[in-house]
Design an enzyme around this catalytic site. Sequence first.
Site, mmCIF file in Angstrom:
data_model
loop_
_atom_site.group_PDB
_atom_site.id
_atom_site.type_symbol
_atom_site.label_atom_id
_atom_site.label_comp_id
_atom_site.label_asym_id
_atom_site.label_seq_id
_atom_site.Cartn_x
_atom_site.Cartn_y
_atom_site.Cartn_z
ATOM 1 N N GLU A 1 21.342 7.337 -11.210
ATOM 2 C CA GLU A 1 21.556 8.402 -9.994
ATOM 3 C C GLU A 1 20.805 9.870 -10.036
ATOM 4 O O GLU A 1 21.243 10.745 -10.153
ATOM 5 C CB GLU A 1 23.230 8.735 -9.920
ATOM 6 N N GLU B 1 27.394 0.242 -10.057
ATOM 7 C CA GLU B 1 29.199 1.067 -10.525
ATOM 8 C C GLU B 1 29.444 0.794 -8.948
ATOM 9 O O GLU B 1 29.080 0.958 -7.902
ATOM 10 C CB GLU B 1 28.776 2.633 -10.571
HETATM 11 C C1 GBH Z 1 29.022 8.177 -10.811
HETATM 12 O O1 GBH Z 1 28.638 9.182 -9.819
HETATM 13 C C2 GBH Z 1 28.472 8.539 -11.989
HETATM 14 O O2 GBH Z 1 27.276 7.675 -12.242
HETATM 15 C C3 GBH Z 1 29.541 8.428 -13.127
HETATM 16 O O3 GBH Z 1 29.055 8.992 -14.086
HETATM 17 C C4 GBH Z 1 30.745 9.036 -12.613
HETATM 18 O O4 GBH Z 1 31.907 9.044 -13.720
HETATM 19 C C5 GBH Z 1 31.151 8.203 -11.384
HETATM 20 O O5 GBH Z 1 30.107 8.164 -10.582
HETATM 21 C C6 GBH Z 1 32.448 8.520 -10.625
HETATM 22 O O6 GBH Z 1 32.358 9.791 -10.417
HETATM 23 O O7 GBH Z 1 31.558 12.604 -0.268
HETATM 24 O O8 GBH Z 1 33.594 13.798 -1.223
HETATM 25 O O9 GBH Z 1 33.742 11.565 -0.531
HETATM 26 C C7 GBH Z 1 29.203 9.065 -8.572
HETATM 27 C C8 GBH Z 1 28.557 10.286 -7.474
HETATM 28 C C9 GBH Z 1 28.986 12.053 -5.988
HETATM 29 C C10 GBH Z 1 29.756 9.685 -5.696
HETATM 30 C C11 GBH Z 1 30.021 12.315 -4.953
HETATM 31 C C12 GBH Z 1 30.650 10.156 -4.611
HETATM 32 C C13 GBH Z 1 30.907 11.821 -2.671
HETATM 33 C C14 GBH Z 1 32.287 12.020 -2.538
HETATM 34 N N1 GBH Z 1 29.478 10.494 -6.677
HETATM 35 N N2 GBH Z 1 30.402 11.434 -3.964
HETATM 36 S S1 GBH Z 1 32.773 12.540 -0.800
#
Ligand code: GBH
Length: 452
Positions: free
Chosen positions: A167, A355
């Site tokens: 990411e 993921e």
């Molecule tokens: C991943 O990031 C990571 O790779 C991992 O380390 C982490 O633990 C896992 O996911 C869980 O978080 O627009 O408010 O609905 C995920 C990145 C960024 C995905 C925010 C969802 C939007 C949420 N994320 N995103 S929202």
Amino acid sequence: MRDRRDLPKDFSWGVSTAAYQVEGAVGEDGRGPSIWDEFVARPGAVRDGHTGEFACDHYHRYAEDVALMRGLGLDGYRFSIAWPRIQPAGSGPANPAGLDFYERLVDALLAVGITPLPTLFHWDLPQALEDGGGWLARDTAYRFAEYAEIVAERLGDRVPAWITFNEPFVHMVYGYALGIHAPGRTLMLDALPVAHHQLLGHGLAAAVLRERGAQVMIANNLSPVWPASQEPADVAAAAAYDALHNRLFTDPLLLGRYPDLSAYGVAPDLGGCVRPGDLELIAGPGLDGLGVNYYNPTRIAAPTEPGGLPFAEAAIEGVPRTAFGWPVVPDGLRELLVGLRDRYGDALPPITITENGCSVADEPGPGGTVLDQPRIDYLAGHLDALAAAVAEGVDVRGYFTWSLLDNFEWAEGYEQRFGLVHVDFTTQRRTPKASYAWYRDLIGAHRVRHAR
Ligand code: GBH
């Protein structure tokens, strides 16, 4: 193909984790400090002052965790390698004890028939490199390729495929633009060189890995972008956001060029950091596989105030939410996969979902069990959506759920639980949840179906 029960015979099943989120043992066997060790020590940076100091103690309990994976019947395990264990100061000679740990892990996996899928960078940059500018510095890309070479030299005979970065968008935006993650910088659009230098690091490392006959992938967090309405201003804002979130990290890899970010006032050379030859290096001969991390779609409207970013995030209404508050839209995965195929066509390599998962507030069940029906519903829905994309002709080779264990969820500390296995962070006791049994049975049924 009707649903998840009809996925192809060779489809791989896996789980994912990341080093800083599970390992603990931050001061052991010569590991150097990472930007996360520094960040978690800042007051207020992480919920309740939690840190990854002990996490799931996976560094010491990896054998028990591999046994849990074996119990699931997995084909693959995606984990990450902590750069500061390999090169404590981010450059220079290897720390043999760090390499030894990953060798023990890889051998334990292979002994039970699980293919290791290591990620080289899941956000834990050696602090010494951050002191030299981190991913704002072009030099970090060259250091990354050296680190990749050290690791491939030791493990390359047992690791068929590598993921270079996890990411890069989230690392740039949360780490360098908004300051929500380490290294906690708040540079807004001045963080853009972080995109280019990670991609350059990918290209340089990919060449080193390919020379050794390995396959090379990257794991991008991709999200279908929905305009909040069909008004031209919302549609334009959504296109700008799509360019920044999705295409900035996928177009250079698959098409050899950056998307148009002029809506952000950004020139094609991303403020001067793109040098001649860089895009050729980044695209290289092409990826062997594209890793896709999918959680939810993003809904975007026109900005409300002039002068700032050219978009505003809008809530997705009328759908369930995870314990984290993220909207649950399984069909967004089908939409995303079909959209990738339509955009990139023959330039799109086979896809692996690296993921997908959700945080659930677990419920204690009878006899010490842990119930997490919302996770089962989430996974089932997304796997059906994945099967629908495969039925529409998208080449998807595997699915790795996030995550095996409840773990250190970055700025949320231990509050959000994403595991198939519950972890008691006081005793380190592991308890498989209802979703663990469900995933095991799903994988088992897939095997039985294809046994003939
Ligand atoms: C991943 O990031 C990571 O790779 C991992 O380390 C982490 O633990 C896992 O996911 C869980 O978080 O627009 O408010 O609905 C995920 C990145 C960024 C995905 C925010 C969802 C939007 C949420 N994320 N995103 S929202």
